[in-house]
Design a protein around this motif. Structure first.
Motif, PDB file in Angstrom:
ATOM      1  N   TYR A 150       0.846  -1.196   0.000  1.00  0.00           N
ATOM      2  CA  TYR A 150       0.000   0.000   0.000  1.00  0.00           C
ATOM      3  C   TYR A 150       0.881   1.247   0.000  1.00  0.00           C
ATOM      4  CZ  TYR A 150       1.049   0.059   5.030  1.00  0.00           C
ATOM      5  OH  TYR A 150       1.682   0.087   6.248  1.00  0.00           O
ATOM      6  N   GLY A 151       0.409   2.269  -0.718  1.00  0.00           N
ATOM      7  CA  GLY A 151       1.124   3.527  -0.811  1.00  0.00           C
ATOM      8  C   GLY A 151       0.799   4.462   0.341  1.00  0.00           C
ATOM      9  N   THR A 152       1.361   5.650   0.245  1.00  0.00           N
ATOM     10  CA  THR A 152       1.206   6.655   1.315  1.00  0.00           C
ATOM     11  C   THR A 152      -0.263   6.980   1.557  1.00  0.00           C
ATOM     12  OG1 THR A 152       3.325   7.610   0.659  1.00  0.00           O
ATOM     13  CG2 THR A 152       1.886   8.955   2.063  1.00  0.00           C
ATOM     14  N   GLY A 153      -0.673   6.902   2.819  1.00  0.00           N
ATOM     15  CA  GLY A 153      -2.028   7.270   3.208  1.00  0.00           C
ATOM     16  C   GLY A 153      -3.077   6.214   2.901  1.00  0.00           C
ATOM     17  N   LEU A 154      -2.662   5.027   2.468  1.00  0.00           N
ATOM     18  CA  LEU A 154      -3.630   4.006   2.050  1.00  0.00           C
ATOM     19  C   LEU A 154      -3.657   2.801   2.993  1.00  0.00           C
ATOM     20  CD1 LEU A 154      -3.007   4.017  -1.815  1.00  0.00           C
ATOM     21  CD2 LEU A 154      -4.834   5.158  -0.540  1.00  0.00           C
ATOM     22  N   LYS A 155      -3.108   2.943   4.189  1.00  0.00           N
ATOM     23  CA  LYS A 155      -3.038   1.793   5.092  1.00  0.00           C
ATOM     24  C   LYS A 155      -4.426   1.313   5.488  1.00  0.00           C
ATOM     25  CE  LYS A 155      -0.904   0.084   9.337  1.00  0.00           C
ATOM     26  NZ  LYS A 155       0.008   0.363  10.472  1.00  0.00           N
ATOM     27  N   THR A 156      -5.325   2.247   5.774  1.00  0.00           N
ATOM     28  CA  THR A 156      -6.678   1.852   6.191  1.00  0.00           C
ATOM     29  C   THR A 156      -7.377   1.063   5.091  1.00  0.00           C
ATOM     30  OG1 THR A 156      -6.866   3.799   7.631  1.00  0.00           O
ATOM     31  CG2 THR A 156      -8.912   2.688   6.991  1.00  0.00           C
ATOM     32  N   GLN A 157      -7.227   1.519   3.838  1.00  0.00           N
ATOM     33  CA  GLN A 157      -7.842   0.791   2.726  1.00  0.00           C
ATOM     34  C   GLN A 157      -7.186  -0.579   2.557  1.00  0.00           C
ATOM     35  OE1 GLN A 157      -7.920   3.107  -0.872  1.00  0.00           O
ATOM     36  NE2 GLN A 157      -9.112   4.779   0.028  1.00  0.00           N
ATOM     37  N   ALA A 158      -5.863  -0.641   2.754  1.00  0.00           N
ATOM     38  CA  ALA A 158      -5.158  -1.917   2.649  1.00  0.00           C
ATOM     39  C   ALA A 158      -5.650  -2.902   3.706  1.00  0.00           C
ATOM     40  CB  ALA A 158      -3.658  -1.703   2.771  1.00  0.00           C
ATOM     41  N   GLN A 159      -5.958  -2.389   4.901  1.00  0.00           N
ATOM     42  CA  GLN A 159      -6.466  -3.246   5.974  1.00  0.00           C
ATOM     43  C   GLN A 159      -7.852  -3.790   5.615  1.00  0.00           C
ATOM     44  OE1 GLN A 159      -6.117  -0.427   9.197  1.00  0.00           O
ATOM     45  NE2 GLN A 159      -4.192  -1.340   9.947  1.00  0.00           N
ATOM     46  N   THR A 160      -8.617  -2.992   4.852  1.00  0.00           N
ATOM     47  CA  THR A 160      -9.925  -3.473   4.381  1.00  0.00           C
ATOM     48  C   THR A 160      -9.739  -4.643   3.425  1.00  0.00           C
ATOM     49  OG1 THR A 160     -10.854  -1.245   4.587  1.00  0.00           O
ATOM     50  CG2 THR A 160     -12.067  -2.811   3.228  1.00  0.00           C
ATOM     51  N   VAL A 161      -8.732  -4.526   2.547  1.00  0.00           N
ATOM     52  CA  VAL A 161      -8.429  -5.637   1.652  1.00  0.00           C
ATOM     53  C   VAL A 161      -7.981  -6.850   2.448  1.00  0.00           C
ATOM     54  CG1 VAL A 161      -6.976  -6.418  -0.268  1.00  0.00           C
ATOM     55  CG2 VAL A 161      -7.751  -4.039  -0.188  1.00  0.00           C
ATOM     56  N   ALA A 162      -7.146  -6.620   3.444  1.00  0.00           N
ATOM     57  CA  ALA A 162      -6.608  -7.711   4.261  1.00  0.00           C
ATOM     58  C   ALA A 162      -7.693  -8.457   5.018  1.00  0.00           C
ATOM     59  CB  ALA A 162      -5.570  -7.164   5.238  1.00  0.00           C
ATOM     60  N   ALA A 163      -8.828  -7.808   5.273  1.00  0.00           N
ATOM     61  CA  ALA A 163      -9.926  -8.481   5.972  1.00  0.00           C
ATOM     62  C   ALA A 163     -10.459  -9.659   5.166  1.00  0.00           C
ATOM     63  CB  ALA A 163     -11.048  -7.482   6.260  1.00  0.00           C
ATOM     64  N   LEU A 164     -10.212  -9.653   3.872  1.00  0.00           N
ATOM     65  CA  LEU A 164     -10.665 -10.752   3.011  1.00  0.00           C
ATOM     66  C   LEU A 164      -9.599 -11.819   2.827  1.00  0.00           C
ATOM     67  CD1 LEU A 164     -12.478  -8.716   0.195  1.00  0.00           C
ATOM     68  CD2 LEU A 164     -13.468  -9.734   2.248  1.00  0.00           C
ATOM     69  N   PHE A 165      -8.375 -11.515   3.233  1.00  0.00           N
ATOM     70  CA  PHE A 165      -7.255 -12.446   3.072  1.00  0.00           C
ATOM     71  C   PHE A 165      -6.560 -12.572   4.434  1.00  0.00           C
ATOM     72  CE2 PHE A 165      -7.546 -12.581  -1.511  1.00  0.00           C
ATOM     73  CZ  PHE A 165      -8.184 -11.385  -1.819  1.00  0.00           C
ATOM     74  N   PRO A 166      -7.083 -13.436   5.321  1.00  0.00           N
ATOM     75  CA  PRO A 166      -6.676 -13.466   6.736  1.00  0.00           C
ATOM     76  C   PRO A 166      -5.187 -13.638   6.979  1.00  0.00           C
ATOM     77  CG  PRO A 166      -8.614 -14.829   6.350  1.00  0.00           C
ATOM     78  CD  PRO A 166      -8.116 -14.429   5.009  1.00  0.00           C
ATOM     79  N   HIS A 167      -4.465 -14.311   6.082  1.00  0.00           N
ATOM     80  CA  HIS A 167      -3.043 -14.573   6.324  1.00  0.00           C
ATOM     81  C   HIS A 167      -2.133 -13.582   5.610  1.00  0.00           C
ATOM     82  CE1 HIS A 167      -4.287 -18.319   8.190  1.00  0.00           C
ATOM     83  NE2 HIS A 167      -4.956 -18.637   7.099  1.00  0.00           N
TER      84      HIS A 167
END
Length: 519
Positions: free
Chosen positions: A447-464
């Motif tokens: 994830y790029g600058t300022g996109l951590k929250t959105q990346a965490q949303t993606v990660a919610a679908l990929f638990p590992h």
């Protein structure tokens, strides 16, 4: 080319007559029968030798001529440098399906100057069609991409060996002009199409004005139709007077310069838009295919056409010989005209430009990627792939989040599987490709600058998944073997195309006088 052959006959040898013994006269030689004259004796054998030698000469000449034709055709073909292709391309087209990118260049350099008017030597893409040939090689769909479409252009190789910076919201045909050369930049257009569609382009073919005109002459002209009379002013809006009649209303056959003017004609018909012209180009290509099929897919028909075409073709390295081109053409001979369809990628006006309509455009690319026809039917039995797991929470929504998907494993179709999974949760997928390395055991989300929250949303679908910050302003999902190993009993639903998309598809056997413009 002529050849002279001399046939030399060896001196005739007198046959040996064996000594016969008989009760009447042992040891007496049998009287030899009278021999014909030398000229009569040699004539039958000479004729036979002449026939065999002449036959051999014809065979040798035919093989030599065929070889010469292929050498000449291959010598005509120009290829573009494959080094300019992206390092992050979509996965290879599965099975026997193929994606061919057809580009019409309107460069005014060389012989094209006599046909196109103007003096701008820079190659530009006037027409672009992505042709998907289904795995059964009995169906095909050609999707026109308007030249004014607003798209993202990935980095492209320039003539000086450097790579351009990515561009966003740029006109589609500007990809071909990057580098400002007469030959254009086919690799950049191919990169752009692959990034736009998520489909791997197997071959790219560029045809310029001269090549197009020559092909129409080689097939004896192409039947076309016009809804009204066309005058010189319709070809040149800057003209003050109407001028002479160029095309009469109704059906007619055109070739050479007249055929080129027909497919480039925009003003005086319908709303005068480039989209309207695209409809006539689709009708023309359908008619051209019909004309070739009428003559028959044989070397006798295809060689003159290939000779005309190759003089002005630029192709990818995979089609760099006459044999490869002819083999590709012959592979399409079993596609019935009714099973060849043309349409324009879903679009809408955005001021003076064209905006692609989502998710309709995305679903169209997915349909082709899955080798399904426009009505959603597979063309051959396909092995069911493992579907993506259900989301870990029902509250995950990807609305407003854009993700690029890369396959970090050797499992085929994994990026497409993750793409369908994300889109089902309302994420926007900007493109799919193979990762630079394919040994990822764990899924990674960059994830790029300022996109951590959105990346965490993606990660919610990929638990590992592991999260890694990167420079820039994008989110990349790199699937790992952990994702490849997941299973579910419920396959992801296939994307469907709305009737507004499928209804505009034009089968190649449609009347040449129907659906020629907008307005």
């Amino acid at each position: 080319m002529t050849a002279e052959h001399q046939i030399h006959n060896a001196p005739a040898q007198r046959p040996t007559v064996p000594v016969r013994t008989s009760p009447q006269g042992r040891g007496q030689r049998r009287k030899r029968p009278a021999q014909p004259s030398a000229s009569r004796r040699r004539r039958p054998r000479s004729r036979k030798k002449l026939f065999l030698a002449a036959t051999a000469a014809v065979i040798v000449l035919a093989v030599a001529a065929g070889g010469a034709v292929y050498l000449r055709l291959s010598g005509n073909i120009n290829t573009f440098d494959g080094k300019g292709l992206s390092h992050h391309r979509p996965q290879e087209t599965p099975g026997d399906a193929q994606n061919i990118l057809l580009i019409g260049s309107d460069s005014r350099s060389g012989d094209n100057a006599k046909l196109g008017g103007g003096k701008d030597p820079v190659g530009r893409s006037d027409t672009t069609i992505l042709l998907h040939v289904y795995a059964d090689h009995r169906h095909a769909v050609g999707v026109s991409i308007p030249r004014d479409s607003l798209v993202d252009i990935p980095p492209c190789l320039l003539p000086d060996g450097t790579w351009s910076q990515p561009r966003t919201n740029a006109m589609f045909n500007s990809a071909f002009t990057l580098g400002s050369t007469a030959a254009g930049n086919p690799a950049c257009t191919q990169n752009t199409v692959e990034a736009l569609t998520g489909l791997r382009v197997d071959h790219t073919v560029v045809v310029n004005f001269a090549g197009f005109a020559a092909m129409t002459e080689a097939v004896g002209g192409v039947p076309v139709c016009l809804p009204k009379d066309i005058h010189q002013k319709d070809l040149n809006p800057n003209r003050l007077t109407q001028g002479n009649l160029v095309y009469r209303k109704g059906e007619q056959k055109v070739s050479g310069r007249a055929a080129l003017d027909y497919v480039r004609l925009r003003h005086g018909i319908g709303d005068g838009s480039d989209i309207g012209r695209t409809k006539r180009q689709q009708a023309f290509i359908s008619s051209l295919i019909g004309q070739v099929k009428k003559e028959g897919f044989s070397p006798t028909t295809l060689l003159p056409l290939a000779n005309a075409a190759t003089k002005s073709l630029t192709v990818d390295p995979g089609l760099d010989s006459a044999g490869k081109l002819l083999s590709f053409a012959m592979s399409l001979k079993n596609i019935d005209l009714a099973n060849i369809q043309f349409l324009t990628v879903p679009w809408q006006y955005s001021g003076a430009r064209i905006a692609l309509v989502h998710p309709d455009a995305d679903n169209l690319w997915t349909t082709l990627k899955e080798d399904r026809t426009l009505d959603g039917k597979p063309t051959e039995p396909r092995t069911k792939q493992k579907a993506a797991p259900a989301p870990t929470t029902s509250t995950v929504s990807g609305a407003g989040i854009t993700v690029a998907v890369y396959n970090g494993t050797t499992t085929r179709g994994l990026a497409a599987r993750a793409t369908d999974f994300l889109r089902a949760q309302q994420f926007t997928v900007s493109g799919t490709a193979t990762a630079s390395t394919q040994n990822h055991t764990t899924t990674v989300i960059e994830y790029g600058t300022g996109l951590k929250t959105q990346a965490q949303t993606v990660a919610a679908l990929f638990p590992h998944a592991q999260l890694h910050p990167i420079p820039g302003n994008q989110i990349n999902l790199i699937t790992g073997q952990d994702y490849a190993n997941t299973t579910t009993t419920s396959p992801a639903p296939a994307a469907s195309l709305p009737s507004t998309v499928t209804a505009q598809a034009r089968p190649a056997n449609r009347s040449i006088c129907s659906d020629l413009s907008y307005g």
